[in-house]
Scaffold this active site. Sequence first.
Site, PDB file in Angstrom:
ATOM      1  N   ASP A   1     -45.465 -51.385  -1.842  1.00  0.00           N
ATOM      2  CA  ASP A   1     -46.761 -51.797  -1.644  1.00  0.00           C
ATOM      3  C   ASP A   1     -46.800 -53.338  -2.370  1.00  0.00           C
ATOM      4  OD1 ASP A   1     -49.548 -52.267  -2.089  1.00  0.00           O
ATOM      5  OD2 ASP A   1     -49.830 -50.743  -3.542  1.00  0.00           O
TER       6      ASP A   1
ATOM      7  N   ASP B   1     -48.712 -43.588   2.465  1.00  0.00           N
ATOM      8  CA  ASP B   1     -49.071 -42.884   1.174  1.00  0.00           C
ATOM      9  C   ASP B   1     -50.308 -42.848   1.098  1.00  0.00           C
ATOM     10  OD1 ASP B   1     -48.962 -42.613  -1.631  1.00  0.00           O
ATOM     11  OD2 ASP B   1     -48.145 -44.406  -2.088  1.00  0.00           O
ATOM     12  N   MET B   2     -51.241 -41.984   0.154  1.00  0.00           N
ATOM     13  CA  MET B   2     -52.421 -41.552  -0.085  1.00  0.00           C
ATOM     14  C   MET B   2     -52.684 -41.375  -1.553  1.00  0.00           C
ATOM     15  SD  MET B   2     -54.952 -38.863   0.022  1.00  0.00           S
ATOM     16  CE  MET B   2     -56.354 -38.530   0.701  1.00  0.00           C
ATOM     17  N   ASN B   3     -53.534 -42.128  -2.266  1.00  0.00           N
ATOM     18  CA  ASN B   3     -53.391 -42.345  -3.612  1.00  0.00           C
ATOM     19  C   ASN B   3     -54.658 -41.859  -4.380  1.00  0.00           C
ATOM     20  OD1 ASN B   3     -50.719 -42.874  -4.699  1.00  0.00           O
ATOM     21  ND2 ASN B   3     -51.106 -44.758  -3.378  1.00  0.00           N
TER      22      ASN B   3
ATOM     23  N   CYS C   1     -46.593 -39.225   1.419  1.00  0.00           N
ATOM     24  CA  CYS C   1     -46.524 -39.427   0.054  1.00  0.00           C
ATOM     25  C   CYS C   1     -48.094 -39.473  -0.193  1.00  0.00           C
ATOM     26  CB  CYS C   1     -45.841 -40.606  -0.406  1.00  0.00           C
ATOM     27  SG  CYS C   1     -46.123 -41.191  -1.984  1.00  0.00           S
TER      28      CYS C   1
ATOM     29  N   ASP D   1     -47.140 -30.403   2.095  1.00  0.00           N
ATOM     30  CA  ASP D   1     -47.770 -29.091   2.876  1.00  0.00           C
ATOM     31  C   ASP D   1     -47.339 -29.066   4.266  1.00  0.00           C
ATOM     32  OD1 ASP D   1     -49.569 -30.398   4.814  1.00  0.00           O
ATOM     33  OD2 ASP D   1     -50.799 -30.902   2.999  1.00  0.00           O
TER      34      ASP D   1
ATOM     35  N   GLU E   1     -22.189 -49.130 -13.581  1.00  0.00           N
ATOM     36  CA  GLU E   1     -23.397 -48.377 -12.853  1.00  0.00           C
ATOM     37  C   GLU E   1     -23.102 -48.636 -11.269  1.00  0.00           C
ATOM     38  OE1 GLU E   1     -26.954 -48.355 -16.357  1.00  0.00           O
ATOM     39  OE2 GLU E   1     -26.412 -50.348 -15.105  1.00  0.00           O
TER      40      GLU E   1
END
Length: 724
Positions: free
Chosen positions: A365, A476-478, A522, A530, A610
């Site tokens: 985003d 996405d869908m928020n 998302c 689903d 790391e």
Amino acid sequence: MTISVDKDKKLFTLQTKNSTYQMKVSRFGYLYHLYYGKKIEEPDLSYLLYNGPSNYAPYPHESSDKMGSLTLTSQEYPSVGTGDLGSVALDLENADGTHVVNLKYKNYQILDNKYSLEQMPSFYGQGVQTLRIVLVDEVSGIEVELLYGVFDKYDLLTRAVRVSNFGKQAVKLNRVQSLSLDLLHGNFDLIHFHGRWGSERNLEKLPISHTTTTLSSNYGVSSAKENPGFIVTTKNADEMSGSCYGFNLVYSGDFNATAEQGTLGQNRITMGLGDNQFSWKLEPGASFESPEAVMSFSSHGLTQLSHNFHDAIRNNLCRSKYEKVRRPVLINNWEATYFDFTGKKLLAIAKAAKKLDVDLFVLDDGWFGNRSNEDHALGDWFVNEKKLGLSLKELVQKVNNLGMDFGLWFEPEMVSEDSKLYRHHPDWVLNFPDRKPLLGRNQLVLDLSKESVRNYLFERISDILDSANVSYIKWDMNRPITDWYSKGLKDQGELQHRYVLGLYDLLGRLTRKYPDVLFEGCASGGARFDLGMLAYEPQIWTSDNTDPINRLNIQYGTSFFYPLSAMGSHVSVSPNHQNGRITPFATRSAVAMAGTFGYELDVTKMSEVEQQQAKDATDFYKKIQDMTINGDLYRLLSPYADNDLVAWQVVSKDKSQSLLTIVATDVVANPAFIYLKLRGLAEFSDYKVDGQIYSGQTLMNAGLKLDPLKGSYSSRQILIEKVS
């Protein structure tokens, strides 16, 4: 033959590899359900039907012996107004205001191919037979087609319903369920998967009782609150034993499912569209299709049930070329930068990630419009070149020159109030007339039931994909959908379903136009995990919560229906951004490998140690990725058990390779050794484990003895390889 019909007895039998499903037309023309369970060869199970008196229960007018009450007899598709007093599958209002549709058998047809739905996704496959049974209400002219797809090798049945109005007047559909299943007798438990943002798909077991248990979502999406997938089991069923029935819905909006025990101990399951606001005007000559429901039976416990669903999803649901092949290991910049980035910063992350052998850089985003926070510009899908310091094409080319692919985040279904799109098209959002809208993340929902909205989104997304070499989209869908009103729509009760149909139309157009783009779903993490979304997107971001210990529960619950290949799972920073927990890098990567592996942190800030750990983890995941994508999952130790350990095992289909993962959720002084019996191996083959050779028989029956884990949230991964 997977479908057989005894015309004389009016008996319909569906057979899969290990299960039998049977129905029968009654003496009065009703379609009764006889049996669903372990396979029985050439059965006639009519004797199982209740044939006792209709004590204090309504019975058909034709019954001279006062028997045959539909509330006492197992129905295949119960309807309103017929004396069946349980949860019905079909409720409609006739033109005269009555709620009655008396469905009786008309005819049947066997097709040598799998049925398909006109506007919604469904499972597909070669060599899959369809049984079509037509029921009719002679008074109203309503016909109901019951559609059954038989996937023999997965022990899977699909079901859908088509309601057609051949009468002279319109009717209003209030409830259309995709399946109803009556189990004639027995005491069962119900396993369902509830949750919330950051804690999706938590397992809960309840007894099925005489009180109706309802599982549902009214969020406008399948939701984190309740997943559409649920399981009915015999008492004390576990991973390896007991009878288990699994149910799921190929749908991405509101749904409704019920489980209840009848007065005589029979059990009824229903599943389909959510119906708290649903209504659909069915004009004469028109038809309505339900979403597809999926059901499977296992007589060998929960693991086999999961394998049935996993294999069917991987092979017969999504048509993406990525479904069964290696997925790119990705780096997403969201938790590294949030909205605060430039093209220079993004390229620095990409360069550092390339050293870790990462394949794909994803820009999240903030790359469009004047988007600098979540309060504005959503919907203005034009590249902010000033913020990036270069064009999208130039940025993508620079990332490609590093030897990496490039992906983009979109949230196409949403719009900010403070956006050019909303100021130009306030009529394009869902909102009640003369009222201030409810907000979620300071955004509104675009009305995807409108073709003009879908066309706009298709054009804007296409323009961006055509402008640069973008190979991945995070869709996405928020926010939940609440303000259910569409300007110009005559019947507002149709809006929720029309929205989902519009979503499928848009996704279908885009995935067909861009078959080489990998789409990942998302919805504030896992709020729309689903089968409907998986038909277009082979993977879904499992949760916004990337803490590996919380993810143990989330991914465990998800795994009962959905394969690891569907679960987006990333390594994030420690302390974790969602809960502040500190965990070792090895544990973060081990948990993320139970899915589509990637990174969600600023790799430019990693120490040399790391960085080496990350490179080793990436390379190891690539070594075992084929097994993860296509293999069989075995849940060995549950995060819900009181043993301070969680363990799972993935086994390749040819049983040549397996990966065992163990995570400690707590450690104690003076610990016992870890004893684990493995599963899924070839019994009479030898395997190398930590340099030692064991037979598959030994590993699965005597098991492994492992040293206790030490330290906070420690873990261990063991690669097991066949040697003979």
